[in-house]
Scaffold this motif. Structure first.
Motif, PDB file in Angstrom:
ATOM      1  N   ARG A 211      95.662 159.790  47.022  1.00  0.00           N
ATOM      2  CA  ARG A 211      94.948 160.789  46.221  1.00  0.00           C
ATOM      3  C   ARG A 211      95.105 160.482  44.743  1.00  0.00           C
ATOM      4  NH1 ARG A 211      98.688 164.862  44.381  1.00  0.00           N
ATOM      5  NH2 ARG A 211     100.798 164.259  45.005  1.00  0.00           N
ATOM      6  N   PHE A 212      94.170 161.017  43.951  1.00  0.00           N
ATOM      7  CA  PHE A 212      94.295 161.015  42.505  1.00  0.00           C
ATOM      8  C   PHE A 212      94.897 162.352  42.084  1.00  0.00           C
ATOM      9  CE2 PHE A 212      90.824 157.796  42.759  1.00  0.00           C
ATOM     10  CZ  PHE A 212      91.478 156.776  42.079  1.00  0.00           C
ATOM     11  N   THR A 213      95.995 162.306  41.346  1.00  0.00           N
ATOM     12  CA  THR A 213      96.728 163.532  41.007  1.00  0.00           C
ATOM     13  C   THR A 213      95.982 164.431  40.032  1.00  0.00           C
ATOM     14  OG1 THR A 213      97.913 162.279  39.293  1.00  0.00           O
ATOM     15  CG2 THR A 213      98.977 162.503  41.451  1.00  0.00           C
ATOM     16  N   GLY A 214      94.967 163.908  39.375  1.00  0.00           N
ATOM     17  CA  GLY A 214      94.209 164.730  38.433  1.00  0.00           C
ATOM     18  C   GLY A 214      92.990 165.389  39.041  1.00  0.00           C
ATOM     19  N   ILE A 215      92.809 165.231  40.358  1.00  0.00           N
ATOM     20  CA  ILE A 215      91.700 165.884  41.060  1.00  0.00           C
ATOM     21  C   ILE A 215      92.300 166.901  42.017  1.00  0.00           C
ATOM     22  CG2 ILE A 215      89.706 165.546  42.556  1.00  0.00           C
ATOM     23  CD1 ILE A 215      89.499 162.699  41.514  1.00  0.00           C
ATOM     24  N   PRO A 216      92.287 168.203  41.668  1.00  0.00           N
ATOM     25  CA  PRO A 216      93.013 169.199  42.471  1.00  0.00           C
ATOM     26  C   PRO A 216      92.521 169.315  43.905  1.00  0.00           C
ATOM     27  CG  PRO A 216      91.582 170.262  40.849  1.00  0.00           C
ATOM     28  CD  PRO A 216      91.603 168.806  40.521  1.00  0.00           C
ATOM     29  N   GLU A 217      91.267 168.918  44.169  1.00  0.00           N
ATOM     30  CA  GLU A 217      90.775 168.977  45.548  1.00  0.00           C
ATOM     31  C   GLU A 217      91.504 167.984  46.449  1.00  0.00           C
ATOM     32  OE1 GLU A 217      87.724 170.402  42.739  1.00  0.00           O
ATOM     33  OE2 GLU A 217      88.874 168.553  42.903  1.00  0.00           O
ATOM     34  N   MET A 218      92.104 166.989  45.853  1.00  0.00           N
ATOM     35  CA  MET A 218      92.857 165.997  46.614  1.00  0.00           C
ATOM     36  C   MET A 218      94.327 166.402  46.658  1.00  0.00           C
ATOM     37  SD  MET A 218      91.350 162.335  45.322  1.00  0.00           S
ATOM     38  CE  MET A 218      89.625 161.915  45.414  1.00  0.00           C
ATOM     39  N   ASP A 219      94.690 167.253  47.606  1.00  0.00           N
ATOM     40  CA  ASP A 219      96.097 167.598  47.765  1.00  0.00           C
ATOM     41  C   ASP A 219      96.734 166.660  48.780  1.00  0.00           C
ATOM     42  OD1 ASP A 219      95.184 168.456  50.196  1.00  0.00           O
ATOM     43  OD2 ASP A 219      95.384 170.588  49.760  1.00  0.00           O
ATOM     44  N   GLU A 220      97.974 166.946  49.162  1.00  0.00           N
ATOM     45  CA  GLU A 220      98.708 166.040  50.044  1.00  0.00           C
ATOM     46  C   GLU A 220      98.165 166.046  51.470  1.00  0.00           C
ATOM     47  OE1 GLU A 220     102.806 166.902  49.685  1.00  0.00           O
ATOM     48  OE2 GLU A 220     102.902 166.412  47.566  1.00  0.00           O
ATOM     49  N   THR A 221      97.321 167.026  51.803  1.00  0.00           N
ATOM     50  CA  THR A 221      96.717 167.068  53.139  1.00  0.00           C
ATOM     51  C   THR A 221      95.339 166.403  53.164  1.00  0.00           C
ATOM     52  OG1 THR A 221      95.664 169.221  52.739  1.00  0.00           O
ATOM     53  CG2 THR A 221      97.932 169.228  53.582  1.00  0.00           C
ATOM     54  N   TYR A 222      94.913 165.882  52.022  1.00  0.00           N
ATOM     55  CA  TYR A 222      93.573 165.325  51.881  1.00  0.00           C
ATOM     56  C   TYR A 222      93.451 164.005  52.650  1.00  0.00           C
ATOM     57  CZ  TYR A 222      89.500 163.369  49.425  1.00  0.00           C
ATOM     58  OH  TYR A 222      88.289 162.815  49.099  1.00  0.00           O
ATOM     59  N   LEU A 391     101.381 163.373  24.631  1.00  0.00           N
ATOM     60  CA  LEU A 391     100.796 163.819  25.891  1.00  0.00           C
ATOM     61  C   LEU A 391      99.317 164.113  25.657  1.00  0.00           C
ATOM     62  CD1 LEU A 391     103.591 166.272  27.117  1.00  0.00           C
ATOM     63  CD2 LEU A 391     103.431 163.792  27.395  1.00  0.00           C
ATOM     64  N   MET A 392      98.476 163.299  26.245  1.00  0.00           N
ATOM     65  CA  MET A 392      97.031 163.398  26.023  1.00  0.00           C
ATOM     66  C   MET A 392      96.306 163.706  27.327  1.00  0.00           C
ATOM     67  SD  MET A 392      94.425 163.225  23.969  1.00  0.00           S
ATOM     68  CE  MET A 392      94.867 162.341  22.480  1.00  0.00           C
ATOM     69  N   ASP A 393      95.289 164.561  27.230  1.00  0.00           N
ATOM     70  CA  ASP A 393      94.430 164.906  28.365  1.00  0.00           C
ATOM     71  C   ASP A 393      95.216 165.634  29.456  1.00  0.00           C
ATOM     72  OD1 ASP A 393      91.906 164.980  29.639  1.00  0.00           O
ATOM     73  OD2 ASP A 393      92.471 163.301  30.922  1.00  0.00           O
ATOM     74  N   ALA A 394      95.990 166.634  29.067  1.00  0.00           N
ATOM     75  CA  ALA A 394      96.724 167.461  30.033  1.00  0.00           C
ATOM     76  C   ALA A 394      95.880 168.679  30.388  1.00  0.00           C
ATOM     77  CB  ALA A 394      98.063 167.902  29.460  1.00  0.00           C
ATOM     78  N   VAL A 395      95.809 168.973  31.682  1.00  0.00           N
ATOM     79  CA  VAL A 395      95.032 170.111  32.184  1.00  0.00           C
ATOM     80  C   VAL A 395      95.915 170.904  33.135  1.00  0.00           C
ATOM     81  CG1 VAL A 395      92.964 170.830  33.462  1.00  0.00           C
ATOM     82  CG2 VAL A 395      92.895 168.780  32.010  1.00  0.00           C
ATOM     83  N   GLN A 396      95.848 172.219  33.059  1.00  0.00           N
ATOM     84  CA  GLN A 396      96.578 173.062  34.003  1.00  0.00           C
ATOM     85  C   GLN A 396      95.582 173.693  34.969  1.00  0.00           C
ATOM     86  OE1 GLN A 396      98.817 176.629  32.628  1.00  0.00           O
ATOM     87  NE2 GLN A 396     100.517 175.801  33.815  1.00  0.00           N
ATOM     88  N   PHE A 397      95.804 173.444  36.260  1.00  0.00           N
ATOM     89  CA  PHE A 397      94.921 173.968  37.297  1.00  0.00           C
ATOM     90  C   PHE A 397      95.414 175.340  37.756  1.00  0.00           C
ATOM     91  CE2 PHE A 397      94.976 169.245  38.123  1.00  0.00           C
ATOM     92  CZ  PHE A 397      93.780 168.995  37.462  1.00  0.00           C
ATOM     93  N   SER A 398      94.538 176.072  38.426  1.00  0.00           N
ATOM     94  CA  SER A 398      94.949 177.368  38.987  1.00  0.00           C
ATOM     95  C   SER A 398      95.824 177.168  40.212  1.00  0.00           C
ATOM     96  CB  SER A 398      93.711 178.198  39.351  1.00  0.00           C
ATOM     97  OG  SER A 398      92.906 177.496  40.296  1.00  0.00           O
ATOM     98  N   ALA A 399      95.728 176.019  40.848  1.00  0.00           N
ATOM     99  CA  ALA A 399      96.568 175.693  42.005  1.00  0.00           C
ATOM    100  C   ALA A 399      96.702 174.178  42.074  1.00  0.00           C
ATOM    101  CB  ALA A 399      95.957 176.237  43.301  1.00  0.00           C
ATOM    102  N   ARG A 400      97.674 173.730  42.854  1.00  0.00           N
ATOM    103  CA  ARG A 400      97.997 172.320  43.024  1.00  0.00           C
ATOM    104  C   ARG A 400      98.439 171.737  41.684  1.00  0.00           C
ATOM    105  NH1 ARG A 400      93.165 173.116  46.048  1.00  0.00           N
ATOM    106  NH2 ARG A 400      93.585 173.252  48.280  1.00  0.00           N
TER     107      ARG A 400
END
Length: 701
Positions: A211-222, A391-400
């Motif tokens: 998975r790509f860690t910056g794509i929240p749809e890709m979690d560890e179950t992906y 630290l550049m291009d940091a994003v906080q997701f609602s989950a994951r």
């Protein structure tokens, strides 16, 4: 009539055979003719975007309307006449000729002395094959356009300088190379970029096995349709493996949108797209900025670099430290730095892989003892990443997302409380001297007034068969004073509402800020919280510490082995010296009885810091071990620099048959015993502070 029908059948047979045939030195492909893959999925031929005058040789999905072009040969050299043809020369080179037999595009020299042929494979790959050996001389998968098909690959090779990328069309009707390029980076681990010219436009975050860690749809179950491989020789490859859907592809549009459309049999469905919101655009919040739901804020301990531009919504300047670091490597003094953990984050750019750090603890230690290390994260599927620059291009997701820990000066975490207290005392004393006699007269009036109230309250307590309490240390306010301070409980002053009433902010005539809790809409009962001078208004109030006031009947053992029964509160535990509380445990290793309640009460005083123990954890057992380690460090700091072992404060009163303690992992077991104290504290905090339970972030209502 029979002859005419036979002629039609013969012509149809010729066309059918052409769709399966290859391009050879004796059989070229002309305008109006096509070459199909054996499985009838892909088709090669001439096309004109939007019926323009320009003709291109391309590959598309066969039988799909409107036509979806997947690859273009002559992107920069269109054909303008209908007599062009695609042919194989005698030396085996595939060339596109115009009507005057001028070459407009070719695959280059192939040196196939015995001739070659061009075929369209079942995976949509146009290949030129040596006629005798069967060796592949050239293939379109090594010269990608704007689309990746299954089994096609993006690569980089630092040794040879080779790079295989996707390049967008200039527009929907112009297939010449556009402004956007999709590539993988040579970082370890690698990540995908969409570049606009030479500037990053979108970033996937580092690759973590599947998975790509910056794509929240890709979690560890992906279930990943991708494969990314890197070797020690400085090369890497990213392959699209998706074969579970019909006609899958990855495409970069002329507007810079990276998409994965899938065909359901009747129409295209969008499986993935990036960027889709402001936070997806690279570096929108600048260095040390954090993008949250399309808005920018600075990481804790940082402030906007250009305040005026920041207020206007121009966040690209980013943030700078409020307090400079005083890093001393192995220092454990009160000026040593601390780490602030931020959850659900897309790992920032410019990371470095710490191969020698095999555990989360190793990762922490490698960063804490390296003054140039500004942040670290231990990520499942990667290991330890550290940041030695902005630290550049940091994003906080609602989950994951991931948990990243940022180095801060200790004062940013409220660690220098003693200095703050001294400063507040000096300021208060100075104000007292300046006010002089006016303050003295007011004091005499308040003392007399409070004494009468205290007396009445004590008498009321006796009449209700309660133990009389000492109210002399409390501040009392008349109702009209509170109404004036809160603008008569104005809605604009309302901070929040809980199950027991509403909380309002207010300001007294002397400028001191207060918080007033009105127990219900129909009641005039209120409670007032005085704000302390120099208090950091960006941190939640210490409501959690109020839970540590309750007293518990427990057994205490001193160094001489003498056991006494005492009534002790959680706050009193902090001041215990050379004595230990005996904690009862059940068979499951869980603290029980009053001693267990005291342990939870004592640990409850930690819960004032949402960054250490965020409120989105409904079960203390699920708190990350690293957060528990941070909590233990706070306990040690509160002990005025003394770093006792756990047994110097609490000791298990029940042991196993072999004499060992019932709970060996004492740090984890102790923190997990907070039980219902957390629930009570969570309600209190939510009355005054707006809490995002999905991410653990907070802000004043």
């Amino acid at each position: 009539m029979v002859m005419t029908r036979f002629a039609y059948l013969f012509l149809f047979a010729m066309l059918l055979s052409l769709s399966y045939a290859a391009i050879t030195p004796t059989s070229s492909l002309s305008v109006g003719q096509t070459l199909s893959s054996p499985n009838e999925i892909y088709e090669l031929g001439f096309f004109s975007p939007n019926n323009s005058q320009n003709l291109y040789v391309g590959i598309w999905f066969k039988g799909i309307t409107p036509r979806v072009v997947l690859w273009v040969a002559n992107r920069e050299n269109p054909v303008t006449d209908s007599t062009a043809n695609l042919a194989i020369t005698s030396n085996g080179t595939l060339i596109l000729f115009n009507g005057q037999h001028d070459p407009l595009w070719s695959i280059g020299e192939t040196f196939a002395s015995n001739g070659s042929r061009a075929e369209l494979s079942d995976i949509g790959n146009l290949v030129v094959i040596d006629k005798v050996s069967g060796r592949t001389l050239w293939q379109s998968f090594e010269h990608l356009g704007d689309t990746m098909l299954p089994l096609s690959t993006l690569i980089y090779n630092l040794a040879t300088g080779e790079k295989r990328v996707l390049t967008s069309w200039k527009s929907d009707t112009d297939p010449s190379p556009g402004d956007f390029v999709v590539q993988i980076s040579p970082q370890v681990p690698s990540q995908a970029f969409t570049m606009r010219d030479s500037t990053p436009y979108w970033r996937s975050g580092p690759w973590a096995k599947t998975r790509f860690t910056g794509i929240p749809e890709m979690d560890e179950t992906y279930t990943s349709p991708f494969s990314l491989q890197q070797d020690a020789n400085g090369s890497g490859s990213f392959t699209f493996l998706h074969r579970n859907f019909k006609l899958p592809r990855i495409v970069i549009t002329s507007e810079g949108s990276l998409k994965i459309p899938l065909y359901n049999g009747t129409e295209w469905e969008l499986y993935f797209e990036a960027p889709v919101n402001l936070c997806d655009h690279y570096g929108v919040c600048g260095p040390f900025g954090l993008c949250v739901m399309s808005k920018c804020k600075c990481f804790k301990g940082f402030i906007p670099k250009y305040s005026e531009e920041w207020r206007r919504g121009n966040w690209t300047g980013g943030c700078v430290r409020r307090t400079e670091l005083l890093c001393q490597g192995n220092s454990t003094s009160e000026d040593a730095n601390v780490f602030h953990a931020v959850a659900n984050v897309k790992p920032p750019d410019f990371y470095e892989f710490a191969a020698t750090s095999e555990t989360a603890e190793d990762c922490y230690q490698s960063c804490v003892h390296n003054c140039s290390c500004l942040a670290f994260a231990y990520i499942h599927g990667i290991g330890c990443l550290v940041w030695n620059q902005e630290l550049m291009d940091a994003v906080q997701f609602s989950a994951r997302g991931e948990l990243i820990s940022i180095r801060l000066a200790r004062s940013e975490m409220g660690g220098n409380k003693r200095k703050k207290t001294i400063t507040a005392s000096i300021v208060s004393l100075s104000l007292f001297v300046i006010l002089g006699s006016a303050g003295f007269c007011f004091w005499r009036y308040r003392v007399k007034h409070n004494a009468n109230i205290s007396k009445d309250a004590s008498q009321d307590a006796w009449r209700n068969d309660l133990t009389p309490q000492d109210f002399s240390s409390l501040c009392f306010f008349e109702m009209n004073t509170i109404e004036t301070a809160t603008n008569y409980f104005s809605h604009s002053n309302k901070l929040g509402q809980g199950g027991f009433g509403s909380v309002f902010k207010g300001k007294l005539q002397d400028g001191k800020e207060i918080a007033v809790k009105r127990l219900s809409s129909s009641s005039d009962k209120i409670g007032v919280i005085m704000s302390q001078q120099n208090e950091d208004v960006s941190s939640p109030p210490l409501l959690g510490q109020e839970l540590a006031c309750e007293k518990w009947k427990v057994h205490v053992i001193d160094d001489d082995g003498k056991i006494t029964e005492e009534n002790i509160s959680g706050k009193q535990v902090w001041s215990m010296k050379n004595r230990r509380v005996m904690v009862d445990y059940n068979r499951r290793g869980q603290p029980i009885k009053d001693s267990g309640g005291l342990l939870g009460s004592w640990l409850g005083s930690l819960s004032y810091d949402l960054n250490i123990l965020p409120v989105n954890y409904t079960d203390w057992r699920k708190i990350a071990a690293y957060r528990k380690d941070m909590a233990w460090k706070v306990i040690q700091e509160e002990q005025s620099g003394v770093e006792p072992s756990r047994s110097e404060i609490f000791i298990a009163s029940r042991t196993r048959s072999d004499g060992t303690m019932i709970c060996e992992e004492e740090n984890i077991c102790a923190v997990s015993s907070l039980l219902s104290k957390f629930c009570v504290w969570k309600v209190d905090v939510s009355c005054v502070w707006k809490v995002d339970v999905s991410s653990g972030s907070y802000g004043k209502v």
